[in-house]
Design an enzyme around this catalytic site. Structure first.
Site, mmCIF file in Angstrom:
data_model
loop_
_atom_site.group_PDB
_atom_site.id
_atom_site.type_symbol
_atom_site.label_atom_id
_atom_site.label_comp_id
_atom_site.label_asym_id
_atom_site.label_seq_id
_atom_site.Cartn_x
_atom_site.Cartn_y
_atom_site.Cartn_z
ATOM 1 N N ASP A 209 0.861 -1.193 0.000
ATOM 2 C CA ASP A 209 0.000 0.000 0.000
ATOM 3 C C ASP A 209 0.888 1.232 0.000
ATOM 4 O O ASP A 209 2.101 1.130 0.138
ATOM 5 C CB ASP A 209 -0.895 0.011 1.251
ATOM 6 C CG ASP A 209 -0.059 -0.031 2.526
ATOM 7 O OD1 ASP A 209 0.176 -1.148 3.037
ATOM 8 O OD2 ASP A 209 0.401 1.024 2.981
ATOM 9 N N ASP A 211 0.678 3.793 2.205
ATOM 10 C CA ASP A 211 0.551 4.489 3.486
ATOM 11 C C ASP A 211 -0.423 5.668 3.328
ATOM 12 O O ASP A 211 -1.293 5.628 2.455
ATOM 13 C CB ASP A 211 1.919 4.908 4.036
ATOM 14 C CG ASP A 211 1.881 5.082 5.550
ATOM 15 O OD1 ASP A 211 1.282 4.231 6.225
ATOM 16 O OD2 ASP A 211 2.428 6.068 6.054
#
Ligand SMILES: [Zn+2]
Ligand SMILES: [Zn+2]
Length: 285
Positions: A209, A211
């Site tokens: 991902d 963040d």
């Protein structure tokens, strides 16, 4: 009598690895229970120990992992090499989802973990200028480059936060300014404990991902989050990290993780020649 093995894998979130002819070992440690029973089996002809960092069924949060028990038990089984797999968030635009990074530095932002085997009496100030094994990093990087569709980088800084919560946007932006490449919750204190046991250690960080620093501009793509894009002024869509996204991407990362472990582990020269086995020289007071 326990079966001995020189190579161990610590599996992280969504990275359960299965071994051939698995045998279960229960090791009692001075620090209590390991995260899971240790499986010893074969991976492409090499004997390997495997421990599930979050326990079977993923029930132990990062801040409650008994890191000392895990590392102590693997050393007890004869491990010289500990290969950790970690799902991480990205702190840089170029570290897109599914990229692998062989971490070579870390910033410790944890708060409440037992991070040394030396609690008094004999003192140890372990060196951490070069915390990871460069031999393993080079081996995994060179192996990863040959795997179809795998994007891998040799070197990067892992910001280890306490968790279990994710970061605020302010924190995420600060970690970027510090030069962090990826963010996660488990690399520390595994790395320091491995050093105290003079083990060769690497951390395969797999991006799941972006963040919470990241946003999406309709014109410029991924940009640091703001009301409007600093380049074109368009409205920036906020991107948030959540558990579903992490698990979903890690499902896609697992095939690459298996491939790199199966190709790199048989190449490990267990007659090691790196600095790791001398780490305690000059560290004990
Ligand atoms: Zn080493
Ligand atoms: Zn823009």
């Amino acid at each position: 009598m326990h079966q001995k093995t020189e190579i161990a894998i610590i599996g992280g979130t969504g990275s359960q690895i299965s071994l051939e002819n698995p045998k279960v070992e229960k090791i009692f440690t001075p620090f209590g229970n390991t995260s899971s029973r240790i499986i010893i089996g074969n991976l492409k002809g090499k004997s390997v120990a495997y421990i599930s960092r979050h326990g079977i069924g993923h029930v132990i949060p990062p801040h409650r992992i008994n890191y000392r028990a895990n590392i102590w038990a693997l050393k007890e089984l004869g491990a010289k090499f500990i290969i950790s797999a970690s799902a991480v968030g990205s702190l840089k635009k170029e570290h897109h989802k599914k990229k692998f990074i062989m971490v070579d530095q870390y910033v410790d932002r944890t708060k409440k973990r037992k991070d040394t085997f030396y609690e008094g009496g004999e003192l140890c100030h372990i060196g951490q200028a070069e915390p990871y094994c460069s031999y393993l990093n080079d081996l995994f990087y060179n192996t990863g480059k040959e795997i179809d569709n795998m994007i891998i980088q040799n070197g990067g800084t892992y910001v280890c936060i306490e968790g279990p919560r994710f970061s605020t946007r302010a924190e995420s932006k600060i970690y970027r300014q510090w030069g962090g490449d990826v963010i996660g919750m488990t690399a520390y204190p595994e790395v320091a404990l491995c050093a105290e046991k003079e083990l060769c250690h690497c951390c395969i960080a797999m991006v799941t991902d972006l963040d919470v620093w990241a946003g999406k501009c309709p014109n410029c793509g991924i940009v640091e989050i703001a009301e409007s894009c600093s380049k074109c002024g368009a409205r920036v869509e906020k991107l948030d990290v959540n558990v579903d996204e992490v698990l979903e991407t890690q499902q896609e990362n697992i095939a690459h993780l298996k491939a790199i472990l199966e190709k790199a582990i048989p190449k490990i020269n267990t007659e090691r020649d790196c600095y790791c086995r001398h780490r305690l020289e000059g560290s004990i007071l």
